[in-house]
Design a protein around this motif. Sequence first.
Motif, PDB file in Angstrom:
ATOM      1  N   LEU A 163       0.846  -1.194   0.000  1.00 45.61           N
ATOM      2  CA  LEU A 163       0.000   0.000   0.000  1.00 45.61           C
ATOM      3  C   LEU A 163       0.885   1.249   0.000  1.00 45.61           C
ATOM      4  CD1 LEU A 163      -3.090   0.467   0.016  1.00 45.61           C
ATOM      5  CD2 LEU A 163      -2.833   1.133   2.410  1.00 45.61           C
ATOM      6  N   GLU A 164       0.553   2.218  -0.850  1.00 47.13           N
ATOM      7  CA  GLU A 164       1.446   3.353  -1.043  1.00 47.13           C
ATOM      8  C   GLU A 164       0.681   4.665  -1.207  1.00 47.13           C
ATOM      9  OE1 GLU A 164       4.495   2.742  -3.944  1.00 47.13           O
ATOM     10  OE2 GLU A 164       4.482   0.559  -3.708  1.00 47.13           O
ATOM     11  N   LEU A 165       1.302   5.732  -0.752  1.00 44.60           N
ATOM     12  CA  LEU A 165       0.843   7.075  -1.067  1.00 44.60           C
ATOM     13  C   LEU A 165       1.198   7.366  -2.524  1.00 44.60           C
ATOM     14  CD1 LEU A 165      -0.217   9.914  -0.178  1.00 44.60           C
ATOM     15  CD2 LEU A 165       2.188  10.474   0.328  1.00 44.60           C
ATOM     16  N   ALA A 166       0.201   7.769  -3.298  1.00 40.90           N
ATOM     17  CA  ALA A 166       0.421   8.079  -4.712  1.00 40.90           C
ATOM     18  C   ALA A 166       0.204   9.569  -4.949  1.00 40.90           C
ATOM     19  CB  ALA A 166      -0.510   7.263  -5.599  1.00 40.90           C
ATOM     20  N   VAL A 167       1.043  10.147  -5.774  1.00 43.47           N
ATOM     21  CA  VAL A 167       0.994  11.568  -6.121  1.00 43.47           C
ATOM     22  C   VAL A 167       0.433  11.703  -7.528  1.00 43.47           C
ATOM     23  CG1 VAL A 167       2.381  13.649  -6.446  1.00 43.47           C
ATOM     24  CG2 VAL A 167       2.989  12.020  -4.652  1.00 43.47           C
ATOM     25  N   SER A 191      -2.622   3.872  -3.732  1.00 43.00           N
ATOM     26  CA  SER A 191      -2.411   2.791  -4.697  1.00 43.00           C
ATOM     27  C   SER A 191      -1.793   1.598  -3.987  1.00 43.00           C
ATOM     28  CB  SER A 191      -1.501   3.246  -5.848  1.00 43.00           C
ATOM     29  OG  SER A 191      -1.554   2.338  -6.918  1.00 43.00           O
ATOM     30  N   ASN A 192      -2.200   0.403  -4.408  1.00 39.04           N
ATOM     31  CA  ASN A 192      -1.674  -0.845  -3.848  1.00 39.04           C
ATOM     32  C   ASN A 192      -0.923  -1.567  -4.970  1.00 39.04           C
ATOM     33  OD1 ASN A 192      -1.149  -3.149  -2.396  1.00 39.04           O
ATOM     34  ND2 ASN A 192      -3.267  -3.537  -1.799  1.00 39.04           N
ATOM     35  N   THR A 222      -6.255   1.477  -7.349  1.00 33.97           N
ATOM     36  CA  THR A 222      -5.911   2.883  -7.148  1.00 33.97           C
ATOM     37  C   THR A 222      -7.170   3.704  -6.895  1.00 33.97           C
ATOM     38  OG1 THR A 222      -3.920   2.699  -8.518  1.00 33.97           O
ATOM     39  CG2 THR A 222      -4.804   4.907  -8.206  1.00 33.97           C
ATOM     40  N   GLY A 223      -7.069   4.657  -5.993  1.00 33.39           N
ATOM     41  CA  GLY A 223      -8.192   5.498  -5.613  1.00 33.39           C
ATOM     42  C   GLY A 223      -8.538   5.260  -4.143  1.00 33.39           C
ATOM     43  N   PRO A 224      -9.722   5.717  -3.729  1.00 31.59           N
ATOM     44  CA  PRO A 224     -10.903   5.941  -4.550  1.00 31.59           C
ATOM     45  C   PRO A 224     -10.988   7.293  -5.243  1.00 31.59           C
ATOM     46  CG  PRO A 224     -11.437   6.165  -2.225  1.00 31.59           C
ATOM     47  CD  PRO A 224     -10.019   5.703  -2.280  1.00 31.59           C
ATOM     48  N   ASP A 278      -0.007  12.121 -14.634  1.00 34.59           N
ATOM     49  CA  ASP A 278       0.880  11.020 -14.251  1.00 34.59           C
ATOM     50  C   ASP A 278       0.667  10.666 -12.780  1.00 34.59           C
ATOM     51  OD1 ASP A 278       1.941  10.960 -16.758  1.00 34.59           O
ATOM     52  OD2 ASP A 278       3.880  11.800 -16.223  1.00 34.59           O
ATOM     53  N   LEU A 279       0.885   9.394 -12.486  1.00 36.08           N
ATOM     54  CA  LEU A 279       0.741   8.854 -11.138  1.00 36.08           C
ATOM     55  C   LEU A 279       2.128   8.439 -10.655  1.00 36.08           C
ATOM     56  CD1 LEU A 279      -1.725   8.136  -9.259  1.00 36.08           C
ATOM     57  CD2 LEU A 279      -1.487   5.798 -10.120  1.00 36.08           C
TER      58      LEU A 279
END
Length: 320
Positions: A163-167, A191-192, A222-224, A278-279
Amino acid sequence: MTEPFGLGTFSGGDGAPFPGLVLGGAERVLDLRAAFGDDVTTLALLRDWDASLPRLRDLAADPVGPISAYAELRPLPPVSPAGQILCAGANYFKHVRQIAYSFLRQGGDERPEADVRAEAEDISARRATTEEPYMFAGLPSALTGATDDVVLRGPGVRHDWELELAVVLSRGGRDIPEEQAMEHVAGYTISNDISTRDVMQRPGFPMTDFLMTKNRPTFFPTGPYIVPRELVPDYRALRIELKVNGETMQDEGVDDIIYGVERLIAYASTVVTLQAGDLLLTGSPAGNAGHHDNRWLVPGDVMEGSITGLGTQRNRCVAA
Protein backbone atom coordinates in the motif's frame (compact mmCIF):
# COMPACT_ATOMS: atom_id res chain seq x y z
CA MET A 1 -12.39 27.92 4.75
CA THR A 2 -12.29 25.52 1.79
CA GLU A 3 -14.86 22.74 1.96
CA PRO A 4 -13.11 19.33 1.88
CA PHE A 5 -13.58 17.51 -1.40
CA GLY A 6 -12.05 14.90 -3.66
CA LEU A 7 -11.93 14.34 -7.41
CA GLY A 8 -12.48 10.93 -8.96
CA THR A 9 -13.93 8.89 -11.78
CA PHE A 10 -17.05 6.85 -11.09
CA SER A 11 -19.67 4.72 -12.78
CA GLY A 12 -23.30 4.25 -11.87
CA GLY A 13 -26.03 1.88 -12.94
CA ASP A 14 -25.42 2.39 -16.66
CA GLY A 15 -21.69 1.62 -16.28
CA ALA A 16 -20.62 4.82 -18.07
CA PRO A 17 -17.65 6.56 -16.42
CA PHE A 18 -17.94 10.17 -15.35
CA PRO A 19 -15.78 12.60 -13.34
CA GLY A 20 -17.19 13.29 -9.90
CA LEU A 21 -16.60 15.68 -7.03
CA VAL A 22 -16.63 13.81 -3.71
CA LEU A 23 -18.47 15.78 -1.01
CA GLY A 24 -19.51 15.51 2.62
CA GLY A 25 -16.86 13.16 3.93
CA ALA A 26 -17.27 10.80 0.96
CA GLU A 27 -21.04 10.57 1.34
CA ARG A 28 -22.06 12.22 -1.95
CA VAL A 29 -20.67 12.60 -5.47
CA LEU A 30 -21.46 15.51 -7.76
CA ASP A 31 -21.49 14.67 -11.48
CA LEU A 32 -19.12 17.24 -12.99
CA ARG A 33 -20.48 16.93 -16.52
CA ALA A 34 -23.16 19.50 -15.66
CA ALA A 35 -20.51 22.10 -14.84
CA PHE A 36 -17.76 21.24 -17.33
CA GLY A 37 -19.56 19.59 -20.27
CA ASP A 38 -20.45 16.05 -21.27
CA ASP A 39 -16.97 15.25 -22.62
CA VAL A 40 -15.00 16.31 -19.55
CA THR A 41 -12.61 13.84 -17.92
CA THR A 42 -10.46 14.01 -14.83
CA LEU A 43 -7.40 14.13 -17.08
CA ALA A 44 -8.77 17.21 -18.84
CA LEU A 45 -9.34 18.87 -15.46
CA LEU A 46 -5.79 18.05 -14.37
CA ARG A 47 -4.32 19.43 -17.59
CA ASP A 48 -5.99 22.78 -16.84
CA TRP A 49 -5.62 22.56 -13.07
CA ASP A 50 -5.03 26.27 -12.43
CA ALA A 51 -8.46 26.98 -13.88
CA SER A 52 -10.17 23.78 -12.71
CA LEU A 53 -9.25 23.97 -9.04
CA PRO A 54 -11.05 27.26 -8.24
CA ARG A 55 -14.21 25.99 -9.96
CA LEU A 56 -14.02 22.73 -7.99
CA ARG A 57 -13.70 24.74 -4.76
CA ASP A 58 -16.81 26.73 -5.68
CA LEU A 59 -18.76 23.59 -6.52
CA ALA A 60 -17.73 21.98 -3.24
CA ALA A 61 -19.23 24.96 -1.41
CA ASP A 62 -22.30 25.25 -3.66
CA PRO A 63 -22.89 22.02 -5.65
CA VAL A 64 -24.71 22.44 -8.95
CA GLY A 65 -25.73 19.33 -10.88
CA PRO A 66 -26.80 15.72 -10.29
CA ILE A 67 -25.66 14.25 -6.96
CA SER A 68 -25.46 10.53 -6.15
CA ALA A 69 -24.81 8.68 -2.93
CA TYR A 70 -21.17 7.61 -2.87
CA ALA A 71 -22.16 4.12 -1.70
CA GLU A 72 -24.23 3.59 -4.86
CA LEU A 73 -21.32 4.24 -7.24
CA ARG A 74 -18.31 2.22 -8.33
CA PRO A 75 -15.04 4.16 -7.93
CA LEU A 76 -12.78 3.68 -10.96
CA PRO A 77 -9.09 4.60 -11.11
CA PRO A 78 -9.36 8.35 -10.48
CA VAL A 79 -7.28 9.63 -13.41
CA SER A 80 -9.06 8.88 -16.67
CA PRO A 81 -7.69 8.40 -19.24
CA ALA A 82 -4.71 7.10 -17.26
CA GLY A 83 -1.29 8.68 -17.60
CA GLN A 84 2.17 7.32 -16.94
CA ILE A 85 2.81 5.34 -13.75
CA LEU A 86 6.16 5.76 -12.01
CA CYS A 87 6.94 3.73 -8.90
CA ALA A 88 9.55 4.25 -6.20
CA GLY A 89 11.04 1.15 -4.61
CA ALA A 90 12.92 0.59 -1.34
CA ASN A 91 11.89 4.04 -0.12
CA TYR A 92 11.00 3.56 3.57
CA PHE A 93 13.69 3.11 6.21
CA LYS A 94 11.93 0.32 8.15
CA HIS A 95 11.00 -1.47 4.94
CA VAL A 96 14.60 -1.41 3.69
CA ARG A 97 15.79 -2.75 7.05
CA GLN A 98 13.31 -5.63 6.79
CA ILE A 99 14.39 -6.38 3.21
CA ALA A 100 18.07 -6.26 4.10
CA TYR A 101 17.62 -8.47 7.17
CA SER A 102 15.66 -11.08 5.20
CA PHE A 103 18.23 -11.03 2.38
CA LEU A 104 21.12 -11.59 4.77
CA ARG A 105 19.42 -14.43 6.63
CA GLN A 106 18.15 -16.13 3.48
CA GLY A 107 21.66 -15.88 2.05
CA GLY A 108 23.02 -17.99 4.92
CA ASP A 109 24.32 -15.25 7.22
CA GLU A 110 24.63 -16.99 10.61
CA ARG A 111 26.08 -14.14 12.64
CA PRO A 112 24.46 -13.19 15.95
CA GLU A 113 21.11 -11.43 15.70
CA ALA A 114 22.51 -8.07 16.86
CA ASP A 115 25.20 -8.11 14.13
CA VAL A 116 22.77 -8.91 11.32
CA ARG A 117 20.32 -6.26 12.44
CA ALA A 118 23.13 -3.69 12.75
CA GLU A 119 24.15 -4.35 9.13
CA ALA A 120 20.52 -4.05 7.99
CA GLU A 121 20.34 -0.72 9.81
CA ASP A 122 23.52 0.44 8.07
CA ILE A 123 22.18 -0.58 4.66
CA SER A 124 18.99 1.38 5.34
CA ALA A 125 20.90 4.50 6.42
CA ARG A 126 23.10 4.44 3.32
CA ARG A 127 20.01 4.66 1.06
CA ALA A 128 19.56 8.31 2.01
CA THR A 129 23.22 9.36 1.87
CA THR A 130 25.00 7.46 -0.90
CA GLU A 131 22.32 6.50 -3.45
CA GLU A 132 19.61 7.97 -5.65
CA PRO A 133 15.90 7.07 -5.67
CA TYR A 134 15.12 3.70 -7.23
CA MET A 135 12.20 3.93 -9.65
CA PHE A 136 10.53 1.75 -12.27
CA ALA A 137 7.55 2.05 -14.61
CA GLY A 138 4.06 0.61 -14.20
CA LEU A 139 1.45 -0.01 -16.88
CA PRO A 140 -1.94 1.74 -16.99
CA SER A 141 -3.49 -1.58 -18.07
CA ALA A 142 -2.77 -2.92 -14.55
CA LEU A 143 -4.93 -0.26 -12.86
CA THR A 144 -8.21 -1.18 -11.22
CA GLY A 145 -10.63 0.56 -8.90
CA ALA A 146 -10.65 0.89 -5.13
CA THR A 147 -13.43 -1.70 -4.67
CA ASP A 148 -12.68 -4.02 -7.61
CA ASP A 149 -11.51 -7.61 -7.32
CA VAL A 150 -7.79 -8.36 -7.59
CA VAL A 151 -7.26 -11.40 -9.81
CA LEU A 152 -4.38 -13.56 -8.54
CA ARG A 153 -3.10 -14.82 -11.86
CA GLY A 154 -0.21 -17.24 -12.24
CA PRO A 155 2.53 -18.06 -12.81
CA GLY A 156 3.68 -17.63 -9.25
CA VAL A 157 1.82 -17.94 -5.96
CA ARG A 158 3.63 -15.55 -3.64
CA HIS A 159 1.26 -12.62 -4.16
CA ASP A 160 2.08 -9.66 -1.91
CA TRP A 161 0.63 -6.24 -1.03
CA GLU A 162 2.32 -2.83 -1.04
CA LEU A 163 0.00 0.00 0.00
CA GLU A 164 1.45 3.35 -1.04
CA LEU A 165 0.84 7.07 -1.07
CA ALA A 166 0.42 8.08 -4.71
CA VAL A 167 0.99 11.57 -6.12
CA VAL A 168 -1.08 12.88 -9.03
CA LEU A 169 0.62 15.49 -11.22
CA SER A 170 -1.11 18.57 -12.62
CA ARG A 171 1.89 19.80 -14.56
CA GLY A 172 4.65 17.99 -16.41
CA GLY A 173 8.17 18.90 -17.39
CA ARG A 174 11.80 17.89 -17.53
CA ASP A 175 14.61 18.60 -15.05
CA ILE A 176 12.25 20.03 -12.43
CA PRO A 177 14.13 21.62 -9.51
CA GLU A 178 13.36 19.98 -6.19
CA GLU A 179 12.28 23.29 -4.66
CA GLN A 180 9.65 23.70 -7.40
CA ALA A 181 8.42 20.11 -7.46
CA MET A 182 5.31 20.62 -5.32
CA GLU A 183 4.02 23.17 -7.84
CA HIS A 184 3.52 20.18 -10.17
CA VAL A 185 1.35 18.22 -7.69
CA ALA A 186 -2.43 18.29 -8.03
CA GLY A 187 -3.06 16.01 -5.08
CA TYR A 188 -2.77 12.58 -3.51
CA THR A 189 -4.49 9.22 -3.73
CA ILE A 190 -3.93 5.60 -2.66
CA SER A 191 -2.41 2.79 -4.70
CA ASN A 192 -1.67 -0.84 -3.85
CA ASP A 193 1.24 -2.24 -5.85
CA ILE A 194 0.43 -5.97 -5.87
CA SER A 195 3.57 -8.03 -6.52
CA THR A 196 4.15 -11.74 -7.18
CA ARG A 197 7.48 -12.31 -5.46
CA ASP A 198 8.39 -15.78 -6.74
CA VAL A 199 8.63 -14.59 -10.36
CA MET A 200 10.62 -11.43 -9.65
CA GLN A 201 13.89 -13.13 -10.62
CA ARG A 202 14.11 -15.73 -13.36
CA PRO A 203 16.32 -18.75 -12.58
CA GLY A 204 19.72 -18.36 -14.19
CA PHE A 205 18.86 -14.90 -15.56
CA PRO A 206 20.16 -12.03 -13.40
CA MET A 207 17.43 -9.50 -14.21
CA THR A 208 14.36 -8.26 -12.29
CA ASP A 209 11.12 -9.01 -14.14
CA PHE A 210 8.78 -6.19 -13.11
CA LEU A 211 6.46 -6.87 -16.05
CA MET A 212 5.61 -10.33 -14.72
CA THR A 213 5.82 -9.36 -11.05
CA LYS A 214 3.79 -6.16 -10.85
CA ASN A 215 1.94 -5.35 -14.06
CA ARG A 216 -0.78 -7.95 -14.45
CA PRO A 217 -4.36 -6.73 -14.90
CA THR A 218 -5.91 -5.56 -11.58
CA PHE A 219 -2.50 -5.43 -9.83
CA PHE A 220 -2.69 -1.65 -9.20
CA PRO A 221 -5.87 -0.92 -7.20
CA THR A 222 -5.91 2.88 -7.15
CA GLY A 223 -8.19 5.50 -5.61
CA PRO A 224 -10.90 5.94 -4.55
CA TYR A 225 -10.32 9.62 -5.38
CA ILE A 226 -7.75 12.41 -5.47
CA VAL A 227 -7.54 14.84 -2.55
CA PRO A 228 -6.09 18.20 -3.66
CA ARG A 229 -2.67 19.13 -2.32
CA GLU A 230 -4.04 22.25 -0.65
CA LEU A 231 -6.18 20.04 1.63
CA VAL A 232 -3.15 18.00 2.76
CA PRO A 233 -0.95 20.48 4.67
CA ASP A 234 1.87 17.96 5.25
CA TYR A 235 1.97 14.67 3.35
CA ARG A 236 4.60 13.39 5.77
CA ALA A 237 2.00 13.54 8.56
CA LEU A 238 -0.20 10.96 6.81
CA ARG A 239 -0.46 7.36 7.99
CA ILE A 240 -0.69 4.27 5.79
CA GLU A 241 -2.59 1.22 7.01
CA LEU A 242 -3.41 -2.06 5.27
CA LYS A 243 -5.40 -4.95 6.71
CA VAL A 244 -5.91 -8.45 5.30
CA ASN A 245 -9.10 -10.10 6.58
CA GLY A 246 -9.15 -7.56 9.40
CA GLU A 247 -5.55 -8.19 10.54
CA THR A 248 -3.23 -5.20 10.33
CA MET A 249 -0.24 -5.88 8.09
CA GLN A 250 1.06 -2.37 7.38
CA ASP A 251 0.75 0.58 9.75
CA GLU A 252 3.35 3.26 9.20
CA GLY A 253 3.68 7.04 9.00
CA VAL A 254 4.83 8.62 5.75
CA ASP A 255 7.46 10.41 7.84
CA ASP A 256 9.54 7.20 7.59
CA ILE A 257 10.02 7.90 3.87
CA ILE A 258 13.60 8.11 2.58
CA TYR A 259 13.15 10.25 -0.54
CA GLY A 260 10.19 12.58 -0.26
CA VAL A 261 7.76 13.64 -2.97
CA GLU A 262 9.91 16.61 -3.92
CA ARG A 263 13.02 14.48 -4.49
CA LEU A 264 11.13 11.78 -6.39
CA ILE A 265 9.58 14.26 -8.82
CA ALA A 266 12.89 16.01 -9.39
CA TYR A 267 14.69 12.72 -9.97
CA ALA A 268 12.01 11.23 -12.24
CA SER A 269 11.99 14.38 -14.38
CA THR A 270 15.69 13.90 -15.18
CA VAL A 271 14.84 10.53 -16.75
CA VAL A 272 11.42 10.92 -18.39
CA THR A 273 9.18 13.76 -19.51
CA LEU A 274 6.51 14.06 -16.85
CA GLN A 275 2.95 14.93 -17.85
CA ALA A 276 -0.23 16.14 -16.19
CA GLY A 277 -2.19 13.12 -15.00
CA ASP A 278 0.88 11.02 -14.25
CA LEU A 279 0.74 8.85 -11.14
CA LEU A 280 3.84 8.64 -8.95
CA LEU A 281 3.85 5.93 -6.28
CA THR A 282 6.14 6.86 -3.42
CA GLY A 283 7.04 3.39 -2.15
CA SER A 284 5.74 0.83 0.31
CA PRO A 285 6.28 1.09 4.05
CA ALA A 286 7.24 -1.87 6.21
CA GLY A 287 5.02 -4.89 6.69
CA ASN A 288 4.90 -6.90 3.48
CA ALA A 289 3.99 -10.60 3.41
CA GLY A 290 7.58 -11.75 3.91
CA HIS A 291 7.63 -9.93 7.25
CA HIS A 292 4.49 -11.80 8.31
CA ASP A 293 5.94 -15.31 8.01
CA ASN A 294 5.34 -15.42 4.24
CA ARG A 295 1.60 -14.93 4.60
CA TRP A 296 0.94 -14.51 0.86
CA LEU A 297 -2.41 -13.43 -0.59
CA VAL A 298 -4.80 -16.22 -1.63
CA PRO A 299 -8.27 -16.22 -3.21
CA GLY A 300 -10.87 -15.15 -0.68
CA ASP A 301 -8.64 -12.66 1.12
CA VAL A 302 -9.97 -9.13 1.52
CA MET A 303 -7.53 -6.21 1.62
CA GLU A 304 -8.61 -2.96 3.26
CA GLY A 305 -6.25 -0.05 2.73
CA SER A 306 -6.45 3.51 3.97
CA ILE A 307 -4.34 6.65 4.19
CA THR A 308 -5.28 9.52 6.48
CA GLY A 309 -7.96 11.64 4.79
CA LEU A 310 -7.62 9.95 1.39
CA GLY A 311 -10.41 7.40 1.69
CA THR A 312 -10.42 3.62 1.83
CA GLN A 313 -9.88 0.73 -0.55
CA ARG A 314 -11.52 -2.67 -0.17
CA ASN A 315 -10.37 -5.28 -2.68
CA ARG A 316 -11.28 -8.96 -2.66
CA CYS A 317 -8.73 -11.43 -4.03
CA VAL A 318 -10.09 -13.96 -6.50
CA ALA A 319 -8.67 -16.81 -8.55
CA ALA A 320 -8.10 -16.33 -12.26
